[in-house]
Design a protein around this motif. Structure first.
Motif, PDB file in Angstrom:
ATOM      1  N   SER A   6      -5.652  -6.863   0.767  1.00 50.08           N
ATOM      2  CA  SER A   6      -6.959  -6.307   0.445  1.00 50.08           C
ATOM      3  C   SER A   6      -7.015  -4.820   0.810  1.00 50.08           C
ATOM      4  CB  SER A   6      -8.067  -7.066   1.170  1.00 50.08           C
ATOM      5  OG  SER A   6      -7.904  -6.979   2.562  1.00 50.08           O
ATOM      6  N   ARG A   7      -6.152  -4.400   1.758  1.00 47.55           N
ATOM      7  CA  ARG A   7      -6.142  -2.996   2.162  1.00 47.55           C
ATOM      8  C   ARG A   7      -4.785  -2.623   2.739  1.00 47.55           C
ATOM      9  NH1 ARG A   7     -10.418  -1.252   6.459  1.00 47.55           N
ATOM     10  NH2 ARG A   7      -8.980  -2.360   7.770  1.00 47.55           N
ATOM     11  N   VAL A   8      -4.358  -1.406   2.444  1.00 50.18           N
ATOM     12  CA  VAL A   8      -3.140  -0.826   3.010  1.00 50.18           C
ATOM     13  C   VAL A   8      -3.537   0.509   3.614  1.00 50.18           C
ATOM     14  CG1 VAL A   8      -0.844   0.090   2.513  1.00 50.18           C
ATOM     15  CG2 VAL A   8      -1.664  -1.907   1.266  1.00 50.18           C
ATOM     16  N   LEU A  23       6.448   7.126   3.050  1.00 51.35           N
ATOM     17  CA  LEU A  23       6.413   7.667   1.698  1.00 51.35           C
ATOM     18  C   LEU A  23       6.955   6.669   0.679  1.00 51.35           C
ATOM     19  CD1 LEU A  23       7.509  11.339   2.463  1.00 51.35           C
ATOM     20  CD2 LEU A  23       5.193  10.444   2.089  1.00 51.35           C
ATOM     21  N   GLU A  24       8.005   5.952   1.040  1.00 54.04           N
ATOM     22  CA  GLU A  24       8.566   4.951   0.130  1.00 54.04           C
ATOM     23  C   GLU A  24       7.575   3.808  -0.087  1.00 54.04           C
ATOM     24  OE1 GLU A  24      12.278   1.809  -0.222  1.00 54.04           O
ATOM     25  OE2 GLU A  24      12.426   3.449   1.205  1.00 54.04           O
ATOM     26  N   PHE A  25       6.933   3.346   0.987  1.00 53.88           N
ATOM     27  CA  PHE A  25       5.963   2.261   0.864  1.00 53.88           C
ATOM     28  C   PHE A  25       4.752   2.724   0.051  1.00 53.88           C
ATOM     29  CE2 PHE A  25       2.821  -0.872   2.305  1.00 53.88           C
ATOM     30  CZ  PHE A  25       3.551  -2.035   2.112  1.00 53.88           C
ATOM     31  N   LEU A  26       4.326   3.952   0.242  1.00 52.79           N
ATOM     32  CA  LEU A  26       3.216   4.507  -0.534  1.00 52.79           C
ATOM     33  C   LEU A  26       3.575   4.531  -2.022  1.00 52.79           C
ATOM     34  CD1 LEU A  26       0.446   5.862  -0.640  1.00 52.79           C
ATOM     35  CD2 LEU A  26       1.589   8.046  -0.199  1.00 52.79           C
ATOM     36  N   ALA A  27       4.791   4.920  -2.328  1.00 44.27           N
ATOM     37  CA  ALA A  27       5.238   4.936  -3.724  1.00 44.27           C
ATOM     38  C   ALA A  27       5.222   3.522  -4.312  1.00 44.27           C
ATOM     39  CB  ALA A  27       6.635   5.541  -3.820  1.00 44.27           C
ATOM     40  N   GLN A  28       5.649   2.530  -3.528  1.00 49.68           N
ATOM     41  CA  GLN A  28       5.632   1.143  -4.008  1.00 49.68           C
ATOM     42  C   GLN A  28       4.200   0.678  -4.258  1.00 49.68           C
ATOM     43  OE1 GLN A  28       7.791  -1.267  -1.209  1.00 49.68           O
ATOM     44  NE2 GLN A  28       9.736  -0.294  -1.656  1.00 49.68           N
ATOM     45  N   CYS A  29       3.277   1.070  -3.401  1.00 45.87           N
ATOM     46  CA  CYS A  29       1.869   0.683  -3.561  1.00 45.87           C
ATOM     47  C   CYS A  29       1.229   1.360  -4.766  1.00 45.87           C
ATOM     48  CB  CYS A  29       1.068   1.028  -2.307  1.00 45.87           C
ATOM     49  SG  CYS A  29       1.467   0.017  -0.889  1.00 45.87           S
ATOM     50  N   ASN A  30       1.651   2.574  -5.064  1.00 49.85           N
ATOM     51  CA  ASN A  30       1.064   3.324  -6.172  1.00 49.85           C
ATOM     52  C   ASN A  30       1.743   3.052  -7.508  1.00 49.85           C
ATOM     53  OD1 ASN A  30      -1.048   4.613  -4.868  1.00 49.85           O
ATOM     54  ND2 ASN A  30       0.291   6.208  -4.069  1.00 49.85           N
ATOM     55  N   ALA A  31       2.740   2.208  -7.522  1.00 49.48           N
ATOM     56  CA  ALA A  31       3.392   1.852  -8.785  1.00 49.48           C
ATOM     57  C   ALA A  31       2.375   1.145  -9.684  1.00 49.48           C
ATOM     58  CB  ALA A  31       4.591   0.955  -8.525  1.00 49.48           C
ATOM     59  N   ARG A  32       2.452   1.409 -10.976  1.00 50.18           N
ATOM     60  CA  ARG A  32       1.476   0.846 -11.921  1.00 50.18           C
ATOM     61  C   ARG A  32       1.428  -0.678 -11.868  1.00 50.18           C
ATOM     62  NH1 ARG A  32       2.803   1.787 -17.855  1.00 50.18           N
ATOM     63  NH2 ARG A  32       3.935  -0.098 -17.478  1.00 50.18           N
ATOM     64  N   LYS A  33       2.574  -1.299 -11.823  1.00 52.01           N
ATOM     65  CA  LYS A  33       2.628  -2.771 -11.798  1.00 52.01           C
ATOM     66  C   LYS A  33       1.949  -3.316 -10.536  1.00 52.01           C
ATOM     67  CE  LYS A  33       5.897  -6.561 -12.325  1.00 52.01           C
ATOM     68  NZ  LYS A  33       7.295  -6.939 -12.461  1.00 52.01           N
ATOM     69  N   ALA A  34       2.156  -2.663  -9.402  1.00 50.09           N
ATOM     70  CA  ALA A  34       1.539  -3.111  -8.158  1.00 50.09           C
ATOM     71  C   ALA A  34       0.026  -2.959  -8.232  1.00 50.09           C
ATOM     72  CB  ALA A  34       2.093  -2.328  -6.980  1.00 50.09           C
ATOM     73  N   LYS A  35      -0.447  -1.835  -8.752  1.00 49.83           N
ATOM     74  CA  LYS A  35      -1.885  -1.602  -8.848  1.00 49.83           C
ATOM     75  C   LYS A  35      -2.540  -2.597  -9.801  1.00 49.83           C
ATOM     76  CE  LYS A  35      -2.623   3.098  -7.476  1.00 49.83           C
ATOM     77  NZ  LYS A  35      -3.207   4.377  -7.843  1.00 49.83           N
ATOM     78  N   GLU A  36      -1.855  -2.949 -10.887  1.00 54.44           N
ATOM     79  CA  GLU A  36      -2.414  -3.898 -11.849  1.00 54.44           C
ATOM     80  C   GLU A  36      -2.503  -5.306 -11.267  1.00 54.44           C
ATOM     81  OE1 GLU A  36       0.103  -3.508 -15.254  1.00 54.44           O
ATOM     82  OE2 GLU A  36      -0.871  -1.655 -15.934  1.00 54.44           O
ATOM     83  N   SER A  37      -1.633  -5.636 -10.312  1.00 54.61           N
ATOM     84  CA  SER A  37      -1.648  -6.980  -9.732  1.00 54.61           C
ATOM     85  C   SER A  37      -2.896  -7.218  -8.890  1.00 54.61           C
ATOM     86  CB  SER A  37      -0.390  -7.236  -8.894  1.00 54.61           C
ATOM     87  OG  SER A  37      -0.408  -6.447  -7.725  1.00 54.61           O
ATOM     88  N   ASN A  38      -3.484  -6.158  -8.311  1.00 49.86           N
ATOM     89  CA  ASN A  38      -4.716  -6.286  -7.524  1.00 49.86           C
ATOM     90  C   ASN A  38      -5.427  -4.938  -7.495  1.00 49.86           C
ATOM     91  OD1 ASN A  38      -6.765  -6.849  -5.768  1.00 49.86           O
ATOM     92  ND2 ASN A  38      -5.461  -7.333  -4.027  1.00 49.86           N
ATOM     93  N   PRO A  39      -6.228  -4.656  -8.513  1.00 46.45           N
ATOM     94  CA  PRO A  39      -6.913  -3.365  -8.551  1.00 46.45           C
ATOM     95  C   PRO A  39      -7.908  -3.171  -7.403  1.00 46.45           C
ATOM     96  CG  PRO A  39      -7.219  -4.580 -10.616  1.00 46.45           C
ATOM     97  CD  PRO A  39      -6.474  -5.455  -9.682  1.00 46.45           C
ATOM     98  N   ALA A  40      -8.344  -4.258  -6.763  1.00 48.22           N
ATOM     99  CA  ALA A  40      -9.328  -4.165  -5.677  1.00 48.22           C
ATOM    100  C   ALA A  40      -8.699  -3.748  -4.350  1.00 48.22           C
ATOM    101  CB  ALA A  40     -10.032  -5.506  -5.511  1.00 48.22           C
ATOM    102  N   THR A  59      -3.661  -5.327   5.416  1.00 52.34           N
ATOM    103  CA  THR A  59      -4.638  -6.382   5.628  1.00 52.34           C
ATOM    104  C   THR A  59      -4.490  -7.369   4.485  1.00 52.34           C
ATOM    105  OG1 THR A  59      -6.140  -4.796   6.651  1.00 52.34           O
ATOM    106  CG2 THR A  59      -7.074  -6.914   5.991  1.00 52.34           C
ATOM    107  N   PHE A  60      -4.178  -8.608   4.826  1.00 50.71           N
ATOM    108  CA  PHE A  60      -3.986  -9.647   3.820  1.00 50.71           C
ATOM    109  C   PHE A  60      -5.339 -10.117   3.294  1.00 50.71           C
ATOM    110  CE2 PHE A  60      -0.045  -9.611   6.133  1.00 50.71           C
ATOM    111  CZ  PHE A  60       0.900  -9.786   5.143  1.00 50.71           C
ATOM    112  N   VAL A  61      -5.336 -10.799   2.160  1.00 55.82           N
ATOM    113  CA  VAL A  61      -6.585 -11.245   1.551  1.00 55.82           C
ATOM    114  C   VAL A  61      -7.348 -12.223   2.438  1.00 55.82           C
ATOM    115  CG1 VAL A  61      -5.912 -10.794  -0.842  1.00 55.82           C
ATOM    116  CG2 VAL A  61      -5.321 -12.979   0.203  1.00 55.82           C
ATOM    117  N   ASN A  62      -6.683 -12.859   3.394  1.00 54.51           N
ATOM    118  CA  ASN A  62      -7.377 -13.774   4.305  1.00 54.51           C
ATOM    119  C   ASN A  62      -7.940 -13.044   5.533  1.00 54.51           C
ATOM    120  OD1 ASN A  62      -5.036 -13.277   5.708  1.00 54.51           O
ATOM    121  ND2 ASN A  62      -4.553 -15.418   6.100  1.00 54.51           N
TER     122      ASN A  62
END
Length: 128
Positions: A6-8, A23-40, A59-62
């Motif tokens: 729910s939050r990074v 920086l690598e993790f930020l790039a993975q989070c900002n990848a289009r496919k990752a953003k489309e999987s959970n836009p919220a 922060t996990f969804v739970n």
């Protein structure tokens, strides 16, 4: 990966040489496919000016939050841990939706029973 989160929150000092994992993790989070999987999912970046080590908090969804020391943990390892925990969350949700108790407790005697239709390992070894 983001579908389980729910939050990074990524915190680092831009002048610190230990920021590669952040920086690598930020790039993975900002990848289009990752953003489309959970836009919220919120991805927050905080640039620090102090000497604190870089860190990544997810922060996990739970609602469970896990903080990683980005100097000691590569981004790929953090991603793998998130995916593993996410699979457990999916399994838990599946059981709860089916009205089954969670966690599943398997009686000790069932743990040592062989599954129907499978042969014990010793029988397979005798054939060879």
């Amino acid at each position: 990966m983001l579908k389980f989160l729910s939050r990074v929150r990524i915190e680092f000092n831009a002048l610190d040489p230990r920021t590669a994992s952040c920086l690598e993790f930020l790039a993975q989070c900002n990848a289009r496919k990752a953003k489309e999987s959970n836009p919220a999912c919120q991805v927050l970046v905080k640039r620090r000016t102090d000497d604190q080590p870089p860190k990544i908090a997810v922060t996990f969804v739970n609602g469970v939050e896990q903080v990683f020391d980005a100097t000691a943990t590569p981004a790929q390892n953090i991603r793998n841990m998130v995916l593993e925990k996410g699979q457990l969350l999916e399994t838990e949700q599946m059981f709860r939706e089916a009205g089954e108790p969670w966690p599943v407790i398997i009686p000790e005697e069932e743990l040592h029973q062989s599954a129907p239709g499978t042969k014990p390992r010793k029988a397979e070894e005798k054939k060879q």
